[in-house]
Design a protein around this motif. Structure first.
Motif, PDB file in Angstrom:
ATOM      1  N   ARG A   1       0.821  -1.214   0.000  1.00  0.00           N
ATOM      2  CA  ARG A   1       0.000   0.000   0.000  1.00  0.00           C
ATOM      3  C   ARG A   1       0.852   1.259   0.000  1.00  0.00           C
ATOM      4  N   SER A   2       2.128   1.132   0.288  1.00  0.00           N
ATOM      5  CA  SER A   2       3.010   2.295   0.425  1.00  0.00           C
ATOM      6  C   SER A   2       4.113   2.249  -0.616  1.00  0.00           C
ATOM      7  N   GLY A   3       4.276   3.343  -1.347  1.00  0.00           N
ATOM      8  CA  GLY A   3       5.334   3.390  -2.348  1.00  0.00           C
ATOM      9  C   GLY A   3       6.710   3.264  -1.742  1.00  0.00           C
ATOM     10  N   THR A   4       7.003   4.078  -0.725  1.00  0.00           N
ATOM     11  CA  THR A   4       8.355   4.064  -0.153  1.00  0.00           C
ATOM     12  C   THR A   4       8.674   2.741   0.523  1.00  0.00           C
ATOM     13  N   LEU A   5       7.684   2.105   1.151  1.00  0.00           N
ATOM     14  CA  LEU A   5       7.928   0.789   1.738  1.00  0.00           C
ATOM     15  C   LEU A   5       8.169  -0.263   0.656  1.00  0.00           C
ATOM     16  N   THR A   6       7.514  -0.109  -0.478  1.00  0.00           N
ATOM     17  CA  THR A   6       7.779  -1.028  -1.593  1.00  0.00           C
ATOM     18  C   THR A   6       9.245  -0.955  -1.984  1.00  0.00           C
ATOM     19  N   TYR A   7       9.768   0.276  -2.112  1.00  0.00           N
ATOM     20  CA  TYR A   7      11.172   0.441  -2.493  1.00  0.00           C
ATOM     21  C   TYR A   7      12.092  -0.138  -1.417  1.00  0.00           C
ATOM     22  N   GLU A   8      11.804   0.191  -0.155  1.00  0.00           N
ATOM     23  CA  GLU A   8      12.673  -0.248   0.941  1.00  0.00           C
ATOM     24  C   GLU A   8      12.754  -1.766   1.010  1.00  0.00           C
ATOM     25  N   ILE A   9      11.615  -2.417   0.891  1.00  0.00           N
ATOM     26  CA  ILE A   9      11.612  -3.874   1.021  1.00  0.00           C
ATOM     27  C   ILE A   9      12.197  -4.535  -0.222  1.00  0.00           C
ATOM     28  N   ALA A  10      11.975  -3.945  -1.387  1.00  0.00           N
ATOM     29  CA  ALA A  10      12.631  -4.463  -2.587  1.00  0.00           C
ATOM     30  C   ALA A  10      14.149  -4.418  -2.414  1.00  0.00           C
TER      31      ALA A  10
ATOM     32  N   LEU B   1       3.510  -9.357   1.143  1.00  0.00           N
ATOM     33  CA  LEU B   1       2.436  -8.371   1.224  1.00  0.00           C
ATOM     34  C   LEU B   1       2.785  -7.353   2.292  1.00  0.00           C
ATOM     35  N   VAL B   2       2.812  -6.083   1.905  1.00  0.00           N
ATOM     36  CA  VAL B   2       3.195  -5.003   2.813  1.00  0.00           C
ATOM     37  C   VAL B   2       1.977  -4.129   3.095  1.00  0.00           C
ATOM     38  N   GLY B   3       1.518  -4.160   4.334  1.00  0.00           N
ATOM     39  CA  GLY B   3       0.356  -3.374   4.710  1.00  0.00           C
ATOM     40  C   GLY B   3       0.723  -2.254   5.654  1.00  0.00           C
ATOM     41  N   GLU B   4      -0.298  -1.531   6.094  1.00  0.00           N
ATOM     42  CA  GLU B   4      -0.100  -0.443   7.034  1.00  0.00           C
ATOM     43  C   GLU B   4      -1.411  -0.196   7.779  1.00  0.00           C
ATOM     44  N   ILE B   5      -1.365   0.647   8.788  1.00  0.00           N
ATOM     45  CA  ILE B   5      -2.540   0.909   9.594  1.00  0.00           C
ATOM     46  C   ILE B   5      -3.617   1.619   8.781  1.00  0.00           C
ATOM     47  N   GLY B   6      -4.866   1.458   9.235  1.00  0.00           N
ATOM     48  CA  GLY B   6      -5.998   2.098   8.585  1.00  0.00           C
ATOM     49  C   GLY B   6      -6.744   1.156   7.666  1.00  0.00           C
ATOM     50  N   GLY B   7      -8.069   1.228   7.709  1.00  0.00           N
ATOM     51  CA  GLY B   7      -8.876   0.403   6.818  1.00  0.00           C
ATOM     52  C   GLY B   7      -8.863  -1.066   7.188  1.00  0.00           C
ATOM     53  N   ASP B   8      -9.441  -1.883   6.328  1.00  0.00           N
ATOM     54  CA  ASP B   8      -9.546  -3.322   6.608  1.00  0.00           C
ATOM     55  C   ASP B   8      -8.952  -4.167   5.484  1.00  0.00           C
TER      56      ASP B   8
ATOM     57  N   GLY C   1      -4.980   6.596   2.452  1.00  0.00           N
ATOM     58  CA  GLY C   1      -5.346   5.192   2.605  1.00  0.00           C
ATOM     59  C   GLY C   1      -5.146   4.680   4.006  1.00  0.00           C
ATOM     60  N   ALA C   2      -4.328   5.374   4.806  1.00  0.00           N
ATOM     61  CA  ALA C   2      -4.039   4.905   6.161  1.00  0.00           C
ATOM     62  C   ALA C   2      -4.894   5.580   7.216  1.00  0.00           C
ATOM     63  N   ILE C   3      -5.885   6.384   6.809  1.00  0.00           N
ATOM     64  CA  ILE C   3      -6.702   7.049   7.820  1.00  0.00           C
ATOM     65  C   ILE C   3      -8.172   6.656   7.748  1.00  0.00           C
ATOM     66  N   ILE C   4      -8.483   5.663   6.910  1.00  0.00           N
ATOM     67  CA  ILE C   4      -9.873   5.231   6.804  1.00  0.00           C
ATOM     68  C   ILE C   4     -10.273   4.545   8.107  1.00  0.00           C
ATOM     69  N   ALA C   5     -11.318   4.999   8.723  1.00  0.00           N
ATOM     70  CA  ALA C   5     -11.766   4.417   9.985  1.00  0.00           C
ATOM     71  C   ALA C   5     -12.955   3.504   9.717  1.00  0.00           C
ATOM     72  N   SER C   6     -12.681   2.220   9.480  1.00  0.00           N
ATOM     73  CA  SER C   6     -13.729   1.264   9.182  1.00  0.00           C
ATOM     74  C   SER C   6     -14.135   0.520  10.442  1.00  0.00           C
ATOM     75  N   GLN C   7     -15.440   0.284  10.619  1.00  0.00           N
ATOM     76  CA  GLN C   7     -15.941  -0.444  11.785  1.00  0.00           C
ATOM     77  C   GLN C   7     -16.815  -1.606  11.317  1.00  0.00           C
TER      78      GLN C   7
END
Length: 303
Positions: free
Chosen positions: A152-161, A205-212, A248-254
């Motif tokens: 979900r994150s561009g910079t994390l994609t680069y870092e992990i690659a 798979l690289v995720g982050e906080i926010g959403g489901d 994308g990391a601030i969606i508050a889903s319940q």
């Protein structure tokens, strides 16, 4: 999805600042960019690429086009994408961020009806190392290999690659689904693509906080994915209840069936663990877990 070094690529917004900068970088990587579109610049040539005012003019001149990469301003992105779809282009990469949510809803309705795959918005795009670059990934971080990387994150994609590359683990594909609130494609879609991809042996798979989206992905992996998957979730140290990061990391889903703590790093890690998916606590741990999944020997520490 059907991408090869022979795929014909269009750049919409080729005369805009980002399009102008990144088009030659994609060309240098071997991407076959056959045309550009920037209204008002028709008839010109940029980087040796013919520029047209309309997508239909580009298609009429160069023939069928496989992919469009869109660099236009957010409020022009819907029209650009719909124009590409109307011209028969059914793979679209939205680099731009901040597209109005209602515009994305309209685009997704059309994409579903026309079986168009949309990557982004707010995405660096797709890279198949050694073959094709569609977007703004720093190609020097990637090398060909068996690891499919979705994030979900561009910079994390680069870092992990880069972590994988340094560990001698190349990538079959790197894709960022995007960081805006409403996205064109999802983790399950890309998990299915990588599960069916002959060059991919393991998926990160690289995720982050926010959403489901990570919780949904964990459920989908348990139900439908045959290849081994390694997960990483960013945001463990984020203050609870505080909105940070990109949209994308601030969606508050319940969603009740996924629990009231949906969106937290703990919720996402728990979902992966319930699905028996190995979870890295730091990006540096990912290569070790990948090697374990591939049954490759890990280098012992000298300490």
């Amino acid at each position: 999805m059907n991408l090869t070094p022979h795929s014909k690529v269009l750049v919409q917004g080729i005369a805009a600042s980002l399009g102008f900068v990144y088009t030659p970088l994609m060309q240098a990587y071997g991407t076959q960019i056959v045309a550009g579109v920037s209204p008002g610049s028709g008839g010109k040539s940029l980087h040796g690429i013919p520029v047209f005012d309309l997508v239909e003019e580009a298609v009429a001149s160069v023939g069928d086009i496989d992919v469009s990469i869109i660099f236009v301003q957010p409020y022009a992105a819907l029209d650009a994408a719909l124009e590409a779809i109307a011209a028969g282009i059914h793979q679209i990469v939205l680099i731009v961020e901040g597209i109005p949510p209602l515009d994305m809803v309209k685009l997704l309705q059309t994409a579903e009806l026309t079986e168009t795959l949309v990557v982004g918005p707010n995405s660096p795009g797709i890279i198949i190392p050694g073959q094709i670059l569609l977007g703004i990934h720093p190609s020097e971080f990637y090398t060909p290999g068996p690891v499919g990387l979705i994030s979900r994150s561009g910079t994390l994609t680069y870092e992990i690659a880069w972590e994988l590359t340094q560990a001698g683990l190349g990538q079959s594909m790197g894709v960022c689904i995007g960081g805006d609130a409403i996205l064109g494609s999802s983790f399950p879609q890309w998990l299915e693509i990588l599960d069916e991809d002959d060059a991919t042996e393991v998926i990160v798979l690289v995720g982050e906080i926010g959403g489901d989206s990570e919780e949904a992905a964990a459920h989908y992996i348990a139900e439908a994915i045959d290849k081994p998957v390694i997960a990483y979730v960013a945001g463990h140290t984020a203050p609870k209840g505080r909105r940070i990061g990109h949209a994308g990391a601030i969606i508050a889903s319940q969603i009740s069936e996924l629990g009231t703590e949906i969106g937290t790093a703990a919720s996402k890690v728990a979902a992966f663990e319930r699905a028996k998916i190995p979870v890295a606590h730091h990006p540096s741990q990912i290569p070790t877990l990948v090697k374990k999944a591939l049954r490759l020997p890990s280098k012992r520490s000298s300490a």
